[in-house]
Design an enzyme around this catalytic site. Structure first.
Site, PDB file in Angstrom:
ATOM      1  N   LYS A 125       0.822  -1.219   0.000  1.00 28.20           N
ATOM      2  CA  LYS A 125       0.000   0.000   0.000  1.00 28.20           C
ATOM      3  C   LYS A 125       0.851   1.261   0.000  1.00 28.20           C
ATOM      4  O   LYS A 125       0.582   2.200  -0.727  1.00 28.20           O
ATOM      5  CB  LYS A 125      -0.867   0.112   1.267  1.00 28.20           C
ATOM      6  CG  LYS A 125      -1.726  -1.032   1.619  1.00 28.20           C
ATOM      7  CD  LYS A 125      -2.566  -0.710   2.853  1.00 28.20           C
ATOM      8  CE  LYS A 125      -1.797  -0.562   4.155  1.00 28.20           C
ATOM      9  NZ  LYS A 125      -1.171  -1.770   4.659  1.00 28.20           N
ATOM     10  N   ARG A 153      -7.746   1.782  10.407  1.00 29.62           N
ATOM     11  CA  ARG A 153      -7.377   0.399  10.689  1.00 29.62           C
ATOM     12  C   ARG A 153      -8.357  -0.267  11.644  1.00 29.62           C
ATOM     13  O   ARG A 153      -8.177  -1.446  11.968  1.00 29.62           O
ATOM     14  CB  ARG A 153      -5.981   0.367  11.309  1.00 29.62           C
ATOM     15  CG  ARG A 153      -4.860   0.004  10.338  1.00 29.62           C
ATOM     16  CD  ARG A 153      -3.559   0.192  11.077  1.00 29.62           C
ATOM     17  NE  ARG A 153      -2.476  -0.619  10.651  1.00 29.62           N
ATOM     18  CZ  ARG A 153      -1.446  -0.153   9.922  1.00 29.62           C
ATOM     19  NH1 ARG A 153      -1.433   1.077   9.496  1.00 29.62           N
ATOM     20  NH2 ARG A 153      -0.438  -0.944   9.652  1.00 29.62           N
ATOM     21  N   ARG A 189      12.293  -6.867   4.256  1.00 29.05           N
ATOM     22  CA  ARG A 189      12.333  -5.410   4.041  1.00 29.05           C
ATOM     23  C   ARG A 189      13.452  -4.763   4.876  1.00 29.05           C
ATOM     24  O   ARG A 189      13.671  -5.124   6.029  1.00 29.05           O
ATOM     25  CB  ARG A 189      10.981  -4.818   4.439  1.00 29.05           C
ATOM     26  CG  ARG A 189      10.877  -3.332   4.187  1.00 29.05           C
ATOM     27  CD  ARG A 189       9.458  -2.886   4.141  1.00 29.05           C
ATOM     28  NE  ARG A 189       8.754  -2.999   5.410  1.00 29.05           N
ATOM     29  CZ  ARG A 189       7.483  -2.628   5.574  1.00 29.05           C
ATOM     30  NH1 ARG A 189       6.787  -2.167   4.562  1.00 29.05           N
ATOM     31  NH2 ARG A 189       6.898  -2.756   6.743  1.00 29.05           N
ATOM     32  N   ARG A 213      13.226  -2.697  10.293  1.00 25.09           N
ATOM     33  CA  ARG A 213      12.289  -2.058  11.217  1.00 25.09           C
ATOM     34  C   ARG A 213      11.996  -3.019  12.358  1.00 25.09           C
ATOM     35  O   ARG A 213      11.835  -4.210  12.120  1.00 25.09           O
ATOM     36  CB  ARG A 213      10.974  -1.751  10.470  1.00 25.09           C
ATOM     37  CG  ARG A 213      10.844  -0.324  10.030  1.00 25.09           C
ATOM     38  CD  ARG A 213       9.713  -0.129   9.069  1.00 25.09           C
ATOM     39  NE  ARG A 213       8.400  -0.527   9.588  1.00 25.09           N
ATOM     40  CZ  ARG A 213       7.253  -0.309   8.937  1.00 25.09           C
ATOM     41  NH1 ARG A 213       7.268   0.290   7.767  1.00 25.09           N
ATOM     42  NH2 ARG A 213       6.099  -0.697   9.443  1.00 25.09           N
ATOM     43  N   ARG A 260       1.238  -8.383  13.976  1.00 24.63           N
ATOM     44  CA  ARG A 260       0.598  -7.410  13.076  1.00 24.63           C
ATOM     45  C   ARG A 260      -0.456  -8.078  12.196  1.00 24.63           C
ATOM     46  O   ARG A 260      -1.502  -7.500  11.936  1.00 24.63           O
ATOM     47  CB  ARG A 260       1.671  -6.735  12.203  1.00 24.63           C
ATOM     48  CG  ARG A 260       2.505  -5.747  12.994  1.00 24.63           C
ATOM     49  CD  ARG A 260       3.773  -5.391  12.249  1.00 24.63           C
ATOM     50  NE  ARG A 260       3.549  -4.533  11.119  1.00 24.63           N
ATOM     51  CZ  ARG A 260       4.448  -4.356  10.139  1.00 24.63           C
ATOM     52  NH1 ARG A 260       5.594  -5.014  10.164  1.00 24.63           N
ATOM     53  NH2 ARG A 260       4.186  -3.527   9.153  1.00 24.63           N
TER      54      ARG A 260
END
Ligand code: AMP
Length: 218
Positions: free
Chosen positions: A13, A88, A127, A160, A171
């Site tokens: 996104k 969210r 990532r 991260r 998550r």
């Protein structure tokens, strides 16, 4: 054009919001980016948000809604915006509706990106991001020219804290429980369109433009 981007963490996104906002010269509002900036600057809000974020939990609705309300009052959002990572929860969606109503506007579209769970985990766990300029890379799909070094500014790349395995699991669970109900919420309001997020960034961008084109001239 007032658009929400919906989807699990890792569906891409943020990447697509960045590109499409540049293409249409509209604002991109990413609550994740705003919160990370607050954490870096060690503001009161950032200090409050950090623990939730590190664990992969949602930051309380009141905090995030306040952030978005402020942003939406900015003149840069007057012609439209792409919201990435907000709302969210159903409460956030209801609050967003109220904020827009108070400005006599409403959402045009909610784009739901879908990618298999296996791909999402691969994307998130590989990532890497630059703590200095915020550029993002991937250990398999978007390698930096020099291992672990940012192409853009030369800083050392990091993972991260919420892209570690245990936080990813949390998550995704939080997404299933608290965010996925928004698919139905917006579908019932006839605002939902779906985009297959499983291809390359360019391919997904084309799908996205196809979905957005009818809204372009409003
Ligand atoms: P993101 O970059 O969108 O994946 O967001 C990173 C983290 O910021 C999330 O895991 C949450 O802890 C927090 N966050 C971002 N957006 C929201 C939101 N709309 N509501 C609550 N927490 C959020």
């Amino acid at each position: 054009m007032r658009v929400v981007f919906l989807g699990a963490p890792g569906v891409g996104k943020g990447t697509q919001a960045e590109r499409v906002a540049a293409q249409y010269r509209l604002a991109k509002i990413s609550t994740g980016d705003l919160l990370r900036e607050a954490v870096r600057n060690q503001t009161t809000l950032g200090v409050e948000a950090k623990n939730f974020m590190d664990q992969g939990q949602l930051v309380p609705d009141s905090v995030v809604v306040g952030l978005v309300r402020n942003k939406l009052s900015d003149p840069s959002c007057a012609n439209g915006f792409f919201l990435d990572g907000f709302p969210r929860t159903v409460t956030q969606a209801e609050e967003l509706g109220k904020v827009l109503q108070s400005k006599s506007t409403a959402l045009d579209l909610v784009v739901n990106f879908h990618v298999s769970r296996e791909d999402v985990v691969r994307r998130l766990s590989g990532r890497r991001s630059c703590p200095k300029c915020q550029a993002t890379f991937h250990v398999d799909f978007a390698k930096p020219k020099v291992d672990e070094v940012c192409d853009r500014c030369g800083d050392q790349l990091v993972q991260r804290s919420d892209d570690r395995r245990d936080a990813i699991e949390t998550r995704l669970k939080v997404y299933d429980e608290q965010t996925a109900p928004l698919v139905r919420y917006y579908d019932e309001r006839r605002l939902l369109s779906s985009v297959d997020g499983s291809g390359s960034v360019d391919v997904v961008f084309q799908h996205l433009l196809n979905v957005l084109t009818p809204y372009q001239v409003r």
